[in-house]
Scaffold this active site. Structure first.
Site, PDB file in Angstrom:
ATOM      1  N   GLN A   1      47.420  42.132  35.844  1.00 22.72           N
ATOM      2  CA  GLN A   1      48.085  42.346  37.132  1.00 22.72           C
ATOM      3  C   GLN A   1      48.151  43.842  37.437  1.00 22.72           C
ATOM      4  O   GLN A   1      48.791  44.600  36.703  1.00 22.72           O
ATOM      5  CB  GLN A   1      49.497  41.751  37.119  1.00 22.72           C
ATOM      6  N   GLU A   2      47.491  44.235  38.518  1.00 22.89           N
ATOM      7  CA  GLU A   2      47.480  45.650  38.915  1.00 22.89           C
ATOM      8  C   GLU A   2      48.566  45.951  39.933  1.00 22.89           C
ATOM      9  O   GLU A   2      49.098  47.051  39.980  1.00 22.89           O
ATOM     10  CB  GLU A   2      46.122  46.013  39.525  1.00 22.89           C
TER      11      GLU A   2
ATOM     12  N   ASN B   1      47.556  36.595  38.251  1.00 22.81           N
ATOM     13  CA  ASN B   1      47.733  37.460  37.090  1.00 22.81           C
ATOM     14  C   ASN B   1      49.207  37.831  36.999  1.00 22.81           C
ATOM     15  O   ASN B   1      49.758  38.436  37.926  1.00 22.81           O
ATOM     16  CB  ASN B   1      46.888  38.729  37.231  1.00 22.81           C
TER      17      ASN B   1
ATOM     18  N   ASP C   1      40.846  40.387  49.987  1.00 27.96           N
ATOM     19  CA  ASP C   1      40.837  41.374  48.902  1.00 27.96           C
ATOM     20  C   ASP C   1      39.787  42.429  49.213  1.00 27.96           C
ATOM     21  O   ASP C   1      38.648  42.108  49.563  1.00 27.96           O
ATOM     22  CB  ASP C   1      40.534  40.671  47.565  1.00 27.96           C
ATOM     23  N   ILE C   2      40.173  43.687  49.091  1.00 24.51           N
ATOM     24  CA  ILE C   2      39.306  44.787  49.500  1.00 24.51           C
ATOM     25  C   ILE C   2      38.122  44.974  48.534  1.00 24.51           C
ATOM     26  O   ILE C   2      37.085  45.536  48.910  1.00 24.51           O
ATOM     27  CB  ILE C   2      40.122  46.098  49.655  1.00 24.51           C
TER      28      ILE C   2
ATOM     29  N   HIS D   1      50.899  37.436  43.876  1.00 25.03           N
ATOM     30  CA  HIS D   1      49.832  37.057  44.804  1.00 25.03           C
ATOM     31  C   HIS D   1      48.892  36.071  44.144  1.00 25.03           C
ATOM     32  O   HIS D   1      48.626  36.151  42.947  1.00 25.03           O
ATOM     33  CB  HIS D   1      49.057  38.285  45.299  1.00 25.03           C
ATOM     34  N   PHE D   2      48.402  35.160  44.947  1.00 30.02           N
ATOM     35  CA  PHE D   2      47.420  34.171  44.503  1.00 30.02           C
ATOM     36  C   PHE D   2      46.040  34.622  44.953  1.00 30.02           C
ATOM     37  O   PHE D   2      45.818  34.820  46.148  1.00 30.02           O
ATOM     38  CB  PHE D   2      47.712  32.799  45.127  1.00 30.02           C
ATOM     39  N   HIS D   3      45.136  34.776  44.008  1.00 34.63           N
ATOM     40  CA  HIS D   3      43.736  35.023  44.361  1.00 34.63           C
ATOM     41  C   HIS D   3      43.093  33.666  44.664  1.00 34.63           C
ATOM     42  O   HIS D   3      43.213  32.731  43.864  1.00 34.63           O
ATOM     43  CB  HIS D   3      42.975  35.622  43.180  1.00 34.63           C
TER      44      HIS D   3
END
Ligand code: AMP
Length: 133
Positions: A92-93, A85, A30-31, A98-100
């Site tokens: 959710q953006e 999310n 993640d950036i 996706h799984f964090h």
């Protein structure tokens, strides 16, 4: 879907820090990490939410999530959170499932949820509404 940032990263149209890739699943850093080593694990196929993904693809994806949990504990931190999310209302953006996988540290002061109590009759009602077979 064509505007999906993650699809563009999968295709190499946007740079990413990949930490895993196979035919169906990809993972990258993640950036804007909660902590260094915050990984995003996702199916390459564009699906939006958890309820949209096939069980076969979910199975392949969650296996990689599990491996990153282990890698974080072996190499970085004593624990981790897994967060998905689903939908903008839940934060959710990017509309690509996706799984964090987020490293956690003792006293890192990240708050999770606030907790509440059920009001009169509510827990029984919600149980009826949510029950699945
Ligand atoms: P969510 O809010 O669950 O949709 O999470 C989206 C995540 O994607 C956020 O944690 C962002 O920091 C991350 N993100 C957005 N753009 C990029 C990018 N180009 N490379 C890596 N991570 C990204």
């Amino acid at each position: 879907m064509n505007d999906c940032v993650f699809c563009k990263m999968i295709k190499g149209e946007i740079p990413s820090y990949k930490v895993y890739e196979d035919k169906t699943v990809v993972a990258f850093l993640d950036i804007n990490p909660v902590h260094e080593g915050h990984v995003l694990v996702l199916p390459k196929k564009h699906v939006v939410n958890l309820e949209d993904v096939s069980e076969k693809l979910l199975n392949k994806t969650i296996k990689i999530v599990k491996k990153f949990g282990q890698s974080i504990k072996d190499n970085l931190a004593p624990g981790y959170n897994i967060i998905v999310n689903n939908d903008p209302v839940a934060g959710q953006e990017i509309q690509h499932l996706h799984f964090h996988v987020i490293p956690r540290y003792d006293k890192d002061r990240l708050t999770t949820w606030t907790r509440n109590q059920y009001g009169e009759g509510r827990v029984e009602l919600i149980q009826k509404q949510l029950k699945i077979n």
